[in-house]
Scaffold this motif. Structure first.
Motif, PDB file in Angstrom:
ATOM      1  N   SER A 202      -0.474   7.401 -12.994  1.00  0.00           N
ATOM      2  CA  SER A 202      -1.199   7.336 -11.719  1.00  0.00           C
ATOM      3  C   SER A 202      -2.398   6.405 -11.823  1.00  0.00           C
ATOM      4  CB  SER A 202      -1.686   8.725 -11.298  1.00  0.00           C
ATOM      5  OG  SER A 202      -0.622   9.563 -10.964  1.00  0.00           O
ATOM      6  N   LEU A 203      -3.124   6.500 -12.923  1.00  0.00           N
ATOM      7  CA  LEU A 203      -4.348   5.713 -13.085  1.00  0.00           C
ATOM      8  C   LEU A 203      -4.084   4.216 -13.143  1.00  0.00           C
ATOM      9  CD1 LEU A 203      -6.302   7.959 -15.599  1.00  0.00           C
ATOM     10  CD2 LEU A 203      -6.832   7.564 -13.182  1.00  0.00           C
ATOM     11  N   ARG A 204      -2.875   3.818 -13.520  1.00  0.00           N
ATOM     12  CA  ARG A 204      -2.544   2.389 -13.559  1.00  0.00           C
ATOM     13  C   ARG A 204      -2.594   1.768 -12.164  1.00  0.00           C
ATOM     14  NH1 ARG A 204       0.843   3.994 -17.971  1.00  0.00           N
ATOM     15  NH2 ARG A 204       2.690   4.319 -16.700  1.00  0.00           N
ATOM     16  N   PHE A 205      -2.529   2.597 -11.120  1.00  0.00           N
ATOM     17  CA  PHE A 205      -2.569   2.110  -9.742  1.00  0.00           C
ATOM     18  C   PHE A 205      -3.952   2.239  -9.111  1.00  0.00           C
ATOM     19  CE2 PHE A 205       1.877   3.237 -10.439  1.00  0.00           C
ATOM     20  CZ  PHE A 205       2.497   2.060 -10.039  1.00  0.00           C
TER      21      PHE A 205
ATOM     22  N   PRO B 151       0.792  -1.230   0.000  1.00  0.00           N
ATOM     23  CA  PRO B 151       0.000   0.000   0.000  1.00  0.00           C
ATOM     24  C   PRO B 151       0.829   1.288   0.000  1.00  0.00           C
ATOM     25  CG  PRO B 151      -0.967  -1.580   1.494  1.00  0.00           C
ATOM     26  CD  PRO B 151       0.347  -2.163   1.039  1.00  0.00           C
ATOM     27  N   ALA B 152       1.836   1.386   0.855  1.00  0.00           N
ATOM     28  CA  ALA B 152       2.624   2.622   0.921  1.00  0.00           C
ATOM     29  C   ALA B 152       3.362   2.867  -0.392  1.00  0.00           C
ATOM     30  CB  ALA B 152       3.596   2.578   2.094  1.00  0.00           C
TER      31      ALA B 152
ATOM     32  N   MET C   5      -6.441   8.120   4.297  1.00  0.00           N
ATOM     33  CA  MET C   5      -6.282   6.680   4.462  1.00  0.00           C
ATOM     34  C   MET C   5      -6.609   6.057   3.118  1.00  0.00           C
ATOM     35  SD  MET C   5      -7.774   5.744   8.208  1.00  0.00           S
ATOM     36  CE  MET C   5      -7.279   4.041   8.007  1.00  0.00           C
ATOM     37  N   VAL C   6      -5.735   5.156   2.687  1.00  0.00           N
ATOM     38  CA  VAL C   6      -5.881   4.524   1.390  1.00  0.00           C
ATOM     39  C   VAL C   6      -5.838   3.019   1.584  1.00  0.00           C
ATOM     40  CG1 VAL C   6      -4.864   4.252  -0.898  1.00  0.00           C
ATOM     41  CG2 VAL C   6      -4.776   6.483   0.250  1.00  0.00           C
ATOM     42  N   ARG C   7      -6.765   2.334   0.939  1.00  0.00           N
ATOM     43  CA  ARG C   7      -6.789   0.871   0.975  1.00  0.00           C
ATOM     44  C   ARG C   7      -6.344   0.362  -0.392  1.00  0.00           C
ATOM     45  NH1 ARG C   7     -12.097  -2.790   2.122  1.00  0.00           N
ATOM     46  NH2 ARG C   7     -11.029  -4.784   2.431  1.00  0.00           N
ATOM     47  N   VAL C   8      -5.377  -0.553  -0.362  1.00  0.00           N
ATOM     48  CA  VAL C   8      -4.812  -1.094  -1.589  1.00  0.00           C
ATOM     49  C   VAL C   8      -4.948  -2.612  -1.561  1.00  0.00           C
ATOM     50  CG1 VAL C   8      -2.665  -1.393  -2.894  1.00  0.00           C
ATOM     51  CG2 VAL C   8      -3.169   0.816  -1.809  1.00  0.00           C
ATOM     52  N   ARG C   9      -5.371  -3.145  -2.694  1.00  0.00           N
ATOM     53  CA  ARG C   9      -5.464  -4.599  -2.833  1.00  0.00           C
ATOM     54  C   ARG C   9      -4.881  -4.965  -4.199  1.00  0.00           C
ATOM     55  NH1 ARG C   9     -11.132  -6.415  -1.887  1.00  0.00           N
ATOM     56  NH2 ARG C   9     -10.575  -6.131   0.288  1.00  0.00           N
ATOM     57  N   ASP C  10      -4.017  -5.973  -4.208  1.00  0.00           N
ATOM     58  CA  ASP C  10      -3.390  -6.438  -5.456  1.00  0.00           C
ATOM     59  C   ASP C  10      -2.714  -5.301  -6.216  1.00  0.00           C
ATOM     60  OD1 ASP C  10      -4.273  -9.063  -4.938  1.00  0.00           O
ATOM     61  OD2 ASP C  10      -6.205  -8.651  -5.908  1.00  0.00           O
ATOM     62  N   GLY C  11      -2.080  -4.388  -5.467  1.00  0.00           N
ATOM     63  CA  GLY C  11      -1.320  -3.306  -6.087  1.00  0.00           C
ATOM     64  C   GLY C  11      -2.147  -2.169  -6.646  1.00  0.00           C
TER      65      GLY C  11
ATOM     66  N   GLY D 195      -1.426  -3.737   6.961  1.00  0.00           N
ATOM     67  CA  GLY D 195      -2.208  -4.615   6.093  1.00  0.00           C
ATOM     68  C   GLY D 195      -2.485  -3.952   4.763  1.00  0.00           C
ATOM     69  N   GLU D 196      -3.762  -3.894   4.372  1.00  0.00           N
ATOM     70  CA  GLU D 196      -4.163  -3.284   3.102  1.00  0.00           C
ATOM     71  C   GLU D 196      -4.204  -1.755   3.169  1.00  0.00           C
ATOM     72  OE1 GLU D 196      -8.043  -4.998   2.251  1.00  0.00           O
ATOM     73  OE2 GLU D 196      -7.106  -6.614   1.101  1.00  0.00           O
ATOM     74  N   TRP D 197      -4.033  -1.179   4.344  1.00  0.00           N
ATOM     75  CA  TRP D 197      -4.220   0.246   4.545  1.00  0.00           C
ATOM     76  C   TRP D 197      -2.909   0.989   4.720  1.00  0.00           C
ATOM     77  CZ3 TRP D 197      -8.851   2.701   4.202  1.00  0.00           C
ATOM     78  CH2 TRP D 197      -9.987   1.908   4.212  1.00  0.00           C
ATOM     79  N   VAL D 198      -2.890   2.247   4.266  1.00  0.00           N
ATOM     80  CA  VAL D 198      -1.799   3.163   4.563  1.00  0.00           C
ATOM     81  C   VAL D 198      -2.437   4.508   4.938  1.00  0.00           C
ATOM     82  CG1 VAL D 198      -1.463   3.837   2.143  1.00  0.00           C
ATOM     83  CG2 VAL D 198       0.377   4.165   3.772  1.00  0.00           C
TER      84      VAL D 198
END
Length: 126
Positions: A26-29, A7-8, A105-111, A71-74
């Motif tokens: 940026s949009l690729r993420f 996530p970070a 706060m940002v949640r990231v899953r599978d990049g 975890g999934e959060w940053v």
């Protein structure tokens, strides 16, 4: 096998590409369907948001002061600086330099970013 960014690292990559005014990178993420402030958001929604921000403050600089990943959060604490030359989140242009602080706060899953929440102080002239 390709390693997925945490996530970070994803948030840093989005920020770096935005600082370079490379919206496509940026949009690729960003996931095809995500949440931004609790509302469904597509990549086109993110594009419009970022283009609107750049139009209101073409020299915008976002400085991450602190980042914590779990975890999934940053979570990020940041400072935004720039010149307020156009509409910026409903604020009419002042032509003044400004500085404001915020957190998100940002949640990231599978990049890919799947959820984003943010809060920023009101703009204040420097």
């Amino acid at each position: 096998m390709t390693e997925v960014m945490g996530p970070a690292a994803v948030v840093r990559a989005i920020g770096a590409a935005r600082q370079d005014n490379d919206v496509e990178a940026s949009l690729r993420f960003i996931a095809a369907e995500s949440l931004d402030q609790g509302k469904q958001a597509t990549r086109d929604d993110w594009r419009r948001k970022w283009e609107h921000m750049r139009a209101g403050c073409p020299d915008m600089e976002v400085i991450t002061e602190h980042s914590v990943e779990n975890g999934e959060w940053v979570a990020n604490r940041y400072t935004i600086r720039g010149t307020h030359t156009g509409d910026f989140f409903g604020q009419p242009p002042t032509g003044e330099r400004f500085e404001t602080r915020g957190m998100d706060m940002v949640r990231v899953r599978d990049g890919q970013l799947i959820e984003h929440w943010a809060f920023a102080e009101p703009l204040r002239a420097r």
